[in-house]
Design an enzyme around this catalytic site. Structure first.
Site, PDB file in Angstrom:
ATOM      1  N   LYS A  83       0.783  -1.399  -0.029  1.00 35.06           N
ATOM      2  CA  LYS A  83      -0.008  -0.338   0.353  1.00 35.06           C
ATOM      3  C   LYS A  83       0.838   1.137  -0.062  1.00 35.06           C
ATOM      4  CE  LYS A  83      -3.568  -2.770   2.625  1.00 35.06           C
ATOM      5  NZ  LYS A  83      -4.363  -2.030   3.581  1.00 35.06           N
TER       6      LYS A  83
ATOM      7  N   ALA B  10      -0.622   0.478   6.220  1.00 32.96           N
ATOM      8  CA  ALA B  10      -0.641  -0.461   7.265  1.00 32.96           C
ATOM      9  C   ALA B  10      -1.595  -1.795   7.091  1.00 32.96           C
ATOM     10  CB  ALA B  10      -1.282   0.451   8.555  1.00 32.96           C
ATOM     11  N   ASP B  11      -1.429  -2.302   7.549  1.00 34.33           N
ATOM     12  CA  ASP B  11      -2.279  -3.521   7.544  1.00 34.33           C
ATOM     13  C   ASP B  11      -2.636  -4.337   8.628  1.00 34.33           C
ATOM     14  OD1 ASP B  11      -3.604  -6.200   6.453  1.00 34.33           O
ATOM     15  OD2 ASP B  11      -4.146  -4.717   5.085  1.00 34.33           O
ATOM     16  N   GLN B  12      -3.645  -5.279   8.425  1.00 40.59           N
ATOM     17  CA  GLN B  12      -3.739  -6.406  10.048  1.00 40.59           C
ATOM     18  C   GLN B  12      -4.725  -7.499   9.553  1.00 40.59           C
ATOM     19  OE1 GLN B  12      -6.491  -5.625  13.270  1.00 40.59           O
ATOM     20  NE2 GLN B  12      -4.867  -4.941  14.488  1.00 40.59           N
TER      21      GLN B  12
ATOM     22  N   GLY C 232       0.583  -4.393  10.548  1.00 37.95           N
ATOM     23  CA  GLY C 232       2.302  -4.047   9.869  1.00 37.95           C
ATOM     24  C   GLY C 232       2.202  -2.741   9.208  1.00 37.95           C
TER      25      GLY C 232
END
Length: 196
Positions: free
Chosen positions: A56, A72-74, A109
């Site tokens: 991203k 950002a990711d989860q 992350g």
């Protein structure tokens, strides 16, 4: 001041940054998460969160090279499996029953890119222990939870009604809701987005 961009459409990440009074703009990335997950199925759920955050950030950074871009990711891991958001609220009952009385992990992350190059990454894992709730509670929760059933992979919003699902958590509040804030603040000071 350094131009700072959030490469995300997440309402909760936006709210965290706004509440911390961080100057930023939003540019949603054109990233197909399903393709990345299929191509990188060899990754652990924790590694996947970081790879998605990097994808991203890099995508938006290439279009806006002057900016410091946060991706950002989860991901959620239950019984060693990577789970995706539910496409339909009707599936939430089975997901929550599978989680009942067990721990699961949320992996965050974060990645910062500038001019298409990685500047910084952060990976953080939180363990959430779901209580052995009753069927009566489950039905009441499903009736009240609304949008939260499909907005997050665990069918809950921890910052709201979803907190009632848990007996204990091991992890930082901000990481659990999707954006580990304190390590991000430190690097934003280093990068000139915030005063030191």
């Amino acid at each position: 001041m350094t131009r700072f961009v959030l490469a995300s459409g997440s309402q909760i990440r936006r709210q965290v940054l706004e509440n911390a009074e961080i100057p930023f703009e939003i540019i949603k990335p054109d990233v197909d998460e399903a393709v990345i997950k299929a191509e990188r199925a060899d990754l652990t759920p924790a590694e996947m969160a970081l790879v998605l955050g990097e994808a991203k950030s890099e995508a938006v950074s290439r279009q806006h090279p002057d900016a410091l871009v946060l991706g950002a990711d989860q991901t959620m891991e239950l019984d060693g499996q990577l789970l995706d958001k539910l496409p339909d609220a009707g599936l939430a009952r089975d997901r929550l029953k599978a989680m009942r009385g067990k721990p699961h992990h949320l992996h965050s992350g974060l990645a910062l890119f500038r001019n298409g190059r990685k500047v910084w990454t952060w990976q953080q894992t939180s363990a959430l222990h779901v209580r052995d709730f009753s069927d009566e509670f489950l039905e009441s929760y499903l009736e009240k939870a609304g949008w939260a059933l499909t907005a997050s992979v665990g069918a809950y919003a921890y910052e709201g009604l979803g907190a009632q699902l848990f007996e204990r958590v091991e992890g930082d509040y901000y990481a659990i809701i999707g954006l580990p804030l304190l390590p991000l603040l430190a690097v934003l000071r280093e990068e000139g987005v915030l005063p030191s």
